[in-house]
Design an enzyme around this catalytic site. Sequence first.
Site, PDB file in Angstrom:
ATOM      1  N   GLU A 168       0.831  -1.205   0.000  1.00 41.99           N
ATOM      2  CA  GLU A 168       0.000   0.000   0.000  1.00 41.99           C
ATOM      3  C   GLU A 168       0.865   1.253   0.000  1.00 41.99           C
ATOM      4  O   GLU A 168       0.538   2.256  -0.640  1.00 41.99           O
ATOM      5  CB  GLU A 168      -0.932  -0.021   1.217  1.00 41.99           C
ATOM      6  N   GLU A 205       1.993   1.737  -3.455  1.00 44.99           N
ATOM      7  CA  GLU A 205       0.872   2.260  -4.242  1.00 44.99           C
ATOM      8  C   GLU A 205       0.691   3.757  -3.971  1.00 44.99           C
ATOM      9  O   GLU A 205       0.500   4.556  -4.904  1.00 44.99           O
ATOM     10  CB  GLU A 205      -0.405   1.487  -3.867  1.00 44.99           C
ATOM     11  N   CYS A 229      -8.357  -2.373   4.213  1.00 43.79           N
ATOM     12  CA  CYS A 229      -8.260  -3.610   5.000  1.00 43.79           C
ATOM     13  C   CYS A 229      -9.511  -3.944   5.799  1.00 43.79           C
ATOM     14  O   CYS A 229      -9.644  -5.051   6.290  1.00 43.79           O
ATOM     15  CB  CYS A 229      -7.034  -3.588   5.894  1.00 43.79           C
ATOM     16  N   SER A 256      -7.448   1.597  -2.200  1.00 43.85           N
ATOM     17  CA  SER A 256      -6.227   0.843  -2.502  1.00 43.85           C
ATOM     18  C   SER A 256      -6.599  -0.514  -3.088  1.00 43.85           C
ATOM     19  O   SER A 256      -7.561  -1.152  -2.650  1.00 43.85           O
ATOM     20  CB  SER A 256      -5.430   0.643  -1.217  1.00 43.85           C
ATOM     21  N   LYS A 277     -15.043 -10.133   8.384  1.00 39.67           N
ATOM     22  CA  LYS A 277     -13.954 -10.927   7.800  1.00 39.67           C
ATOM     23  C   LYS A 277     -14.487 -12.255   7.265  1.00 39.67           C
ATOM     24  O   LYS A 277     -13.903 -12.847   6.363  1.00 39.67           O
ATOM     25  CB  LYS A 277     -12.859 -11.177   8.834  1.00 39.67           C
ATOM     26  N   GLU A 307     -15.639 -11.252   3.960  1.00 40.43           N
ATOM     27  CA  GLU A 307     -14.497 -10.967   3.079  1.00 40.43           C
ATOM     28  C   GLU A 307     -13.926 -12.277   2.508  1.00 40.43           C
ATOM     29  O   GLU A 307     -13.654 -12.385   1.306  1.00 40.43           O
ATOM     30  CB  GLU A 307     -13.417 -10.228   3.875  1.00 40.43           C
ATOM     31  N   GLU A 319     -14.202 -13.086  -5.598  1.00 39.83           N
ATOM     32  CA  GLU A 319     -12.910 -12.834  -6.249  1.00 39.83           C
ATOM     33  C   GLU A 319     -11.736 -13.354  -5.438  1.00 39.83           C
ATOM     34  O   GLU A 319     -10.619 -13.409  -5.941  1.00 39.83           O
ATOM     35  CB  GLU A 319     -12.744 -11.334  -6.567  1.00 39.83           C
ATOM     36  N   CYS A 321     -10.294  -2.249  14.840  1.00 39.68           N
ATOM     37  CA  CYS A 321     -10.516  -3.678  15.121  1.00 39.68           C
ATOM     38  C   CYS A 321     -10.607  -4.022  16.596  1.00 39.68           C
ATOM     39  O   CYS A 321     -11.217  -5.022  16.951  1.00 39.68           O
ATOM     40  CB  CYS A 321      -9.401  -4.502  14.509  1.00 39.68           C
TER      41      CYS A 321
HETATM   42 FE1  HC1 Z   1      -7.976  -5.920  11.700  1.00 39.99          FE
HETATM   43 FE2  HC1 Z   1      -6.364  -6.133   9.736  1.00 39.99          FE
HETATM   44  S1  HC1 Z   1      -6.060  -4.764  11.537  1.00 39.99           S
HETATM   45  S2  HC1 Z   1      -8.535  -5.402   9.538  1.00 39.99           S
HETATM   46  O1  HC1 Z   1      -8.525  -4.230  12.049  1.00 39.99           O
HETATM   47  O2  HC1 Z   1      -5.735  -4.851   8.476  1.00 39.99           O
HETATM   48  O3  HC1 Z   1     -10.250  -7.789  11.643  1.00 39.99           O
HETATM   49  O4  HC1 Z   1      -7.113  -6.886  14.319  1.00 39.99           O
HETATM   50  O5  HC1 Z   1      -6.680  -8.538  11.164  1.00 39.99           O
HETATM   51  O6  HC1 Z   1      -6.899  -8.208   7.650  1.00 39.99           O
HETATM   52  O7  HC1 Z   1      -3.558  -7.142  10.221  1.00 39.99           O
HETATM   53  C1  HC1 Z   1      -9.446  -7.049  11.788  1.00 39.99           C
HETATM   54  C2  HC1 Z   1      -7.502  -6.505  13.419  1.00 39.99           C
HETATM   55  C3  HC1 Z   1      -6.920  -7.436  10.998  1.00 39.99           C
HETATM   56  C4  HC1 Z   1      -6.612  -7.435   8.399  1.00 39.99           C
HETATM   57  C5  HC1 Z   1      -4.582  -6.778   9.962  1.00 39.99           C
END
Ligand code: HC1
Length: 564
Positions: free
Chosen positions: A278, A281, A298, A318, A357, A360, A365, A498
């Site tokens: 990132e 980028e 993220c 991103s 998550k 996700e 994809e 998080c």
């Molecule tokens: Fe998160 Fe991440 S910090 S998004 O907040 O970017 O869930 O903890 O795991 O993927 O590393 C959540 C936390 C986590 C991702 C990272």
Amino acid sequence: GLKISVDGEEYTAAEDMTVLEFLRSINKEVPNLCYMEGVYESGACRVCLVENVDSGELITSCNTPLEEGMRIETKNDRVRQTRIMNLEFLLSNHESDCPSCVKNGSCELRQITEEMGIRDVRFSGEKTEQPVDESSPALRRVPDKCINCRRCENICSDTQTVNVLAAEGRGFETKIGPAYFEELASSPCVMCGQCAVACPTGAIAEKEYINEVWRALNDSDQHVIVQTAPAVRVALAEEFDQPPGTIATGKMVSALRIMGFDGVFDTQFTADLTIMEEGTEFIERFESGGQLPLFTSCSPGWIKFIEAFYPEFLDNVSSCKSPQQMFGALANSYYLEKENLDPDELTVVSIMPCTAKKYEADRPEMEEDVDYVLTTREFAQMIKQQGIHLWNLPEGNYDKLMGSSTGAAAIFGTTGGVMEAALRTAYELITEQELPELDFSPARGLSEGIKEASLELNGTEVNIAVSHGLGNAREVLEAIKNGREYHFVEFMSCPGGCIGGGGQPISRESETLEKRMKALYEIDREKDRRKSHENPQVQKLYSEYLKEAGSSRAHELLHTDYTT
Ligand code: HC1
């Protein structure tokens, strides 16, 4: 101050308080269900009743302002009996399969019923009957456990501005759910899970994948590996009677080994990698006049939010996959090759503070990357199911290959952390000078929902912003539409980032997030290396496998695109 009498005793109170806030301040706890400290009061559950002696009325203490000369009774028999009656009404229309309910251990309705000593529910009448909604990959809704407290509605509509959960109908017919009672999966729900944290009962909770993970662990043909997110290690201990902010990294790793995982890795490794990708980028866009501001990618609830509500900004996001997905992609390529495994033999599990998550990992994809996502709460369940005494375990260490991380990666788990981590690297790569001060305080803290700062990078003023909670994301996007100029913005779906994720241990204490946040900064401070580009294992991954940040191999594995 105001002169107030409570149960015959005189007090002086500050102005601008509700009756409930005042009673708490003098150490008289009032039972309540719909109230959320500092966020929400509706009076809907009518359990927090007290008597206004002068008017003779029973008033809901959570949403009645304290007034000069008020005389209040909190424990006379009328108050007690009416509270009990109101609770019995709620219980009479509540599916009471408590022992097998997902919220068994954290249900506020169950706890209040116990505290009030209700052994018998006198009313049994008609019950509402609504189907369970299993449509979402992340959340499961059991409307017959809903007590219409509106806490989920408040979080979903006011804090997150997603407006999926709302009430329809009146009286007995009142139902909370997506518009026209469509399924969650067909609604714009971003699956942040803040509703699941707010819900006092089991009406909405994460969709569990505990059995699937046990099955994989018990399958001798499967090589099962796990990654742990930054914010899990500073919250897990709460499920084992330790105070918030207790750091459980080593014991958590030991527990995972006892549970039978063949490899125990750290999402923080790929958080460092995310900064490399990132950061590269950002530098490319910054130096070549590309699309700015760059938005972080993220937090999957945030991604779903921008796809659903602000698709015109998708070019700003991103292209980096999140650290969770980067880990999954590397597990299925780099790791597979190193271990000489067949793709069918590998199961990848994530432990995340987040319900989104799960969604996700299910996105078409990139559905090949990660097989199962467990929340911090599900993980704690599994530890308990195996009879493991977490607190007696020795401090374990992550596997080497994808287990090492810098302090920059740890702070990903709190609002502002991704920005701070990115700046530590971008500054050094752009200016080729050492960053004099690593701690970037303008990005830190929970009290402001939107944080802004400017810094100089090679003679150019760079404006950054950090936003947590989707209502604040909406505000930032509207400001950009109205001409505000930023270069780089961090967005996290959940208030606090998080550490406050929808899959974290449920805590009603106001200090909890603060303590979890401080613990992440402590982990950062204690690390030998605190900048992502100094992670030796990440450097090794580039030299052995990806070549360099932003390479075509890196793009193939670690980047993605978005849909409207
Ligand atoms: Fe998160 Fe991440 S910090 S998004 O907040 O970017 O869930 O903890 O795991 O993927 O590393 C959540 C936390 C986590 C991702 C990272």
